[in-house]
Structure formats: C-alpha cells, structure tokens
Design a protein around this motif. Structure first.
Motif, PDB file in Angstrom:
ATOM      1  N   ARG A  23       0.990  -1.315   0.153  1.00 21.12           N
ATOM      2  CA  ARG A  23      -0.004   0.108  -0.034  1.00 21.12           C
ATOM      3  C   ARG A  23       0.655   1.261   0.085  1.00 21.12           C
ATOM      4  O   ARG A  23       0.293   2.273   0.156  1.00 21.12           O
ATOM      5  N   GLY A  24       2.238   1.271  -0.007  1.00 18.69           N
ATOM      6  CA  GLY A  24       2.971   2.370  -0.142  1.00 18.69           C
ATOM      7  C   GLY A  24       3.275   2.971   1.086  1.00 18.69           C
ATOM      8  O   GLY A  24       3.508   4.118   1.394  1.00 18.69           O
ATOM      9  N   LYS A  25       2.833   2.030   2.474  1.00 19.04           N
ATOM     10  CA  LYS A  25       2.843   2.570   3.651  1.00 19.04           C
ATOM     11  C   LYS A  25       4.203   2.167   4.497  1.00 19.04           C
ATOM     12  O   LYS A  25       4.873   1.302   4.452  1.00 19.04           O
ATOM     13  N   ARG A  26       4.650   3.214   5.036  1.00 16.67           N
ATOM     14  CA  ARG A  26       5.996   2.861   6.115  1.00 16.67           C
ATOM     15  C   ARG A  26       5.524   2.249   7.346  1.00 16.67           C
ATOM     16  O   ARG A  26       4.642   2.825   8.024  1.00 16.67           O
ATOM     17  N   THR A  27       6.213   0.991   7.598  1.00 17.41           N
ATOM     18  CA  THR A  27       5.964   0.319   8.850  1.00 17.41           C
ATOM     19  C   THR A  27       6.949   0.384   9.584  1.00 17.41           C
ATOM     20  O   THR A  27       8.111   0.181   9.340  1.00 17.41           O
ATOM     21  N   THR A  28       6.260   0.625  11.052  1.00 21.27           N
ATOM     22  CA  THR A  28       7.305   0.781  12.205  1.00 21.27           C
ATOM     23  C   THR A  28       6.771  -0.100  13.322  1.00 21.27           C
ATOM     24  O   THR A  28       5.618  -0.237  13.325  1.00 21.27           O
ATOM     25  N   SER A  29       7.541  -0.488  14.465  1.00 19.95           N
ATOM     26  CA  SER A  29       7.139  -1.297  15.432  1.00 19.95           C
ATOM     27  C   SER A  29       7.420  -0.687  16.708  1.00 19.95           C
ATOM     28  O   SER A  29       8.706  -0.280  16.794  1.00 19.95           O
ATOM     29  N   ASP A  30       6.859  -0.641  17.682  1.00 15.94           N
ATOM     30  CA  ASP A  30       7.183  -0.344  19.193  1.00 15.94           C
ATOM     31  C   ASP A  30       7.321  -1.642  19.873  1.00 15.94           C
ATOM     32  O   ASP A  30       6.341  -2.358  19.992  1.00 15.94           O
ATOM     33  N   TRP A  31       8.667  -1.974  20.161  1.00 15.12           N
ATOM     34  CA  TRP A  31       8.737  -3.524  20.917  1.00 15.12           C
ATOM     35  C   TRP A  31       8.198  -3.261  22.475  1.00 15.12           C
ATOM     36  O   TRP A  31       8.532  -2.292  23.200  1.00 15.12           O
ATOM     37  N   LEU A  32       7.274  -4.429  22.683  1.00 15.00           N
ATOM     38  CA  LEU A  32       6.703  -4.454  23.910  1.00 15.00           C
ATOM     39  C   LEU A  32       7.183  -5.385  24.754  1.00 15.00           C
ATOM     40  O   LEU A  32       7.408  -5.447  25.884  1.00 15.00           O
ATOM     41  N   LEU A  33       7.742  -6.469  23.903  1.00 15.31           N
ATOM     42  CA  LEU A  33       8.584  -7.434  24.810  1.00 15.31           C
ATOM     43  C   LEU A  33       9.396  -8.466  23.629  1.00 15.31           C
ATOM     44  O   LEU A  33       8.763  -8.522  22.579  1.00 15.31           O
ATOM     45  N   ARG A  34      10.538  -8.719  23.761  1.00 18.60           N
ATOM     46  CA  ARG A  34      11.437  -9.732  23.252  1.00 18.60           C
ATOM     47  C   ARG A  34      12.221 -10.464  24.187  1.00 18.60           C
ATOM     48  O   ARG A  34      13.095  -9.948  25.011  1.00 18.60           O
ATOM     49  N   SER A  35      11.863 -11.673  24.232  1.00 22.50           N
ATOM     50  CA  SER A  35      12.509 -12.756  25.184  1.00 22.50           C
ATOM     51  C   SER A  35      12.439 -14.146  24.860  1.00 22.50           C
ATOM     52  O   SER A  35      11.778 -14.498  23.815  1.00 22.50           O
ATOM     53  N   ILE A  36      13.341 -15.055  25.357  1.00 16.40           N
ATOM     54  CA  ILE A  36      13.217 -16.254  25.223  1.00 16.40           C
ATOM     55  C   ILE A  36      12.668 -16.760  26.522  1.00 16.40           C
ATOM     56  O   ILE A  36      13.363 -16.658  27.708  1.00 16.40           O
TER      57      ILE A  36
END
Length: 252
Positions: free
Chosen positions: A104-117
């Motif tokens: 769609r020609g949109k820029r995707t960004t993410s706010d990380w809430l959790l990254r874990s093992i």
C-alpha cells in the motif's frame, strides 16, 4: 469535471472493469487529486467519460462505499469520505504485516513491547507441537503504518528457529526466512473482542473499543507449525476481506 476523466480510459489490466475503476478512484484519493468532501462526477458522467456501463460504475462505487473511501448522500451524489479510511487485507494469501503495508506504499514501524526467550505455555505448546519445558522466542509489538497505531501483535516462535529475539528486525517473516523456516500456509481465526485498558492505550482508543481478534498458526513447507500469533487490530481502521465464488452448478 475532475482529473479522473482526463484520460478517458481505465488503467490497463486484466481484472473486471469495476475493480479497475475502483483502483483509479483510490489512486486519485491517495494522490490527493480527490480530497476529502470532494464530489465525484455523476454515475452517468463517469460511465460516458470512461466508456463503461452505469452498472459497472454503480458496482465500483458500492464497493468503495463499503471500504469507506467514498460516501453517498441521498439526492446529492457521491463524495470522497471525510472520515478515516479503513485498510483492507485479503484472506486468500499469507502475508506479514510489513509485506501487507508495503503493497500500500505505507511505512511500517514497530514499538517493541517484549522480546524474550521463555518457557512455552500449555496453549503455545499445543499450537506449536512442543513439549513442556521447551523454549520459545516471544515477540510482542505495537504495529504502526505511517505512524498510526493499527495492531498489537503477540508472536511466539520455537527457539530452535529463532534462538535470539534480536534476530528480528522490521519483519518477523524475513528473520524466519533467513533461518530457513518461512511460513507457507496458515490457519487463521478472526473474531470480535473489546480492548483492555492497556491495549486501548497502545492503540490510542477508549477502553472497551471493538477490535478484531486474530489468532494465526503458520506452517512451513514440511507442514510443521512455526508461528503462533495473537493480535488485536483496531476495528475502526482495518478490515479483512474475502472474495467468494459460487461452487459447482448450484443456484441460490
């Protein structure tokens, strides 16, 4: 009468005329050639100017009304919607959020809430065919398109595929592809939900706002489960769309 009719023909393409007309109007709206509250030409003018039938024009406009691109006012005509347009995702192809927004020609960004093992939960073990005590890579993100919050996504992948959550950048599927375990099919369940206070705050809406609840289990080329994701999408900003065909010779 609008730049919409300047060329006098629809864009080249193999699809039905009404879908090509929808694409033309969407493109004009996205490019700012048609602005919120602008009036579209009448059905007759569109039909004559583009060399199509009024039935085709009516079908195209009906679909755009359903998408929220335009609105029709009794006795006044068709106008570009002043409200927030919903994004649509088809259900016939397996794509990631990043891939879907890129088309769609949109820029995707993410706010990380959790990254874990962490150790797998019973529900995750059931969906991913894991044993109690196995480790999973847990990835929770607030997904944005052009800065607007659209979804809270909680993904879970076996740690044998992603042993380090920092391997995931903008796209989870790109990281899984690099590990040689890209999903090729998925089972997805879509339901209704009301957002909790925490998720509502992340998505910038009021607590209890209606949302789309998505549960997806994805599989690799060997049929092994490789991803279990639970997401909440803003109900006022996102639609999932399926095209249906009548099977066999049956009539209704």
């Amino acid at each position: 009468m609008s730049a919409l009719l300047k060329a006098g023909v629809l864009p080249e393409g193999q699809g039905p005329l009404y879908l090509r007309l929808q694409a033309l109007i969407r493109a004009a709206v996205d490019a700012g050639e048609l602005k919120p509250a602008d009036a579209l030409p009448s059905e007759r003018d569109l039909a004559e100017g583009l060399g199509v039938s009024r039935v085709t024009v009516r079908k195209a406009l009906t679909g755009l009304v359903g998408e929220g691109v335009v609105e029709q006012r009794q006795g006044s005509g068709t106008f570009v919607s002043s409200g927030r347009r919903k994004l649509q995702q088809g259900l016939s192809h397996l794509t990631s959020f990043s891939e879907d927004m890129a088309t769609r020609g949109k820029r995707t960004t993410s706010d990380w809430l959790l990254r874990s093992i962490e150790r797998v939960t019973p529900a995750e073990a059931m969906h991913l065919a894991l044993s109690p005590g196995d480790l999973v890579c847990r990835l929770h993100r607030l997904r944005r398109a052009d800065g607007a919050p659209l979804a809270v996504e909680r993904a879970c992948v076996p740690a044998t595929i992603l042993p380090d959550p920092d391997l995931v950048g903008a796209s989870l599927y790109a990281a899984m592809d690099a590990a040689g375990r890209h999903p090729v099919r998925a089972l997805q369940r879509i339901g209704a939900a009301n957002l909790s206070g925490e998720e509502a705050a992340l998505l910038d809406v009021a607590p209890g706002t209606a949302a789309l609840s998505i549960i997806r289990v994805s599989f690799d080329a060997q049929g092994r489960p490789v991803e279990f994701t639970r997401s909440h999408y803003r109900g006022d900003a996102y639609d999932f769309v399926a095209e249906l065909s009548l099977s066999g010779e049956g009539t209704r």
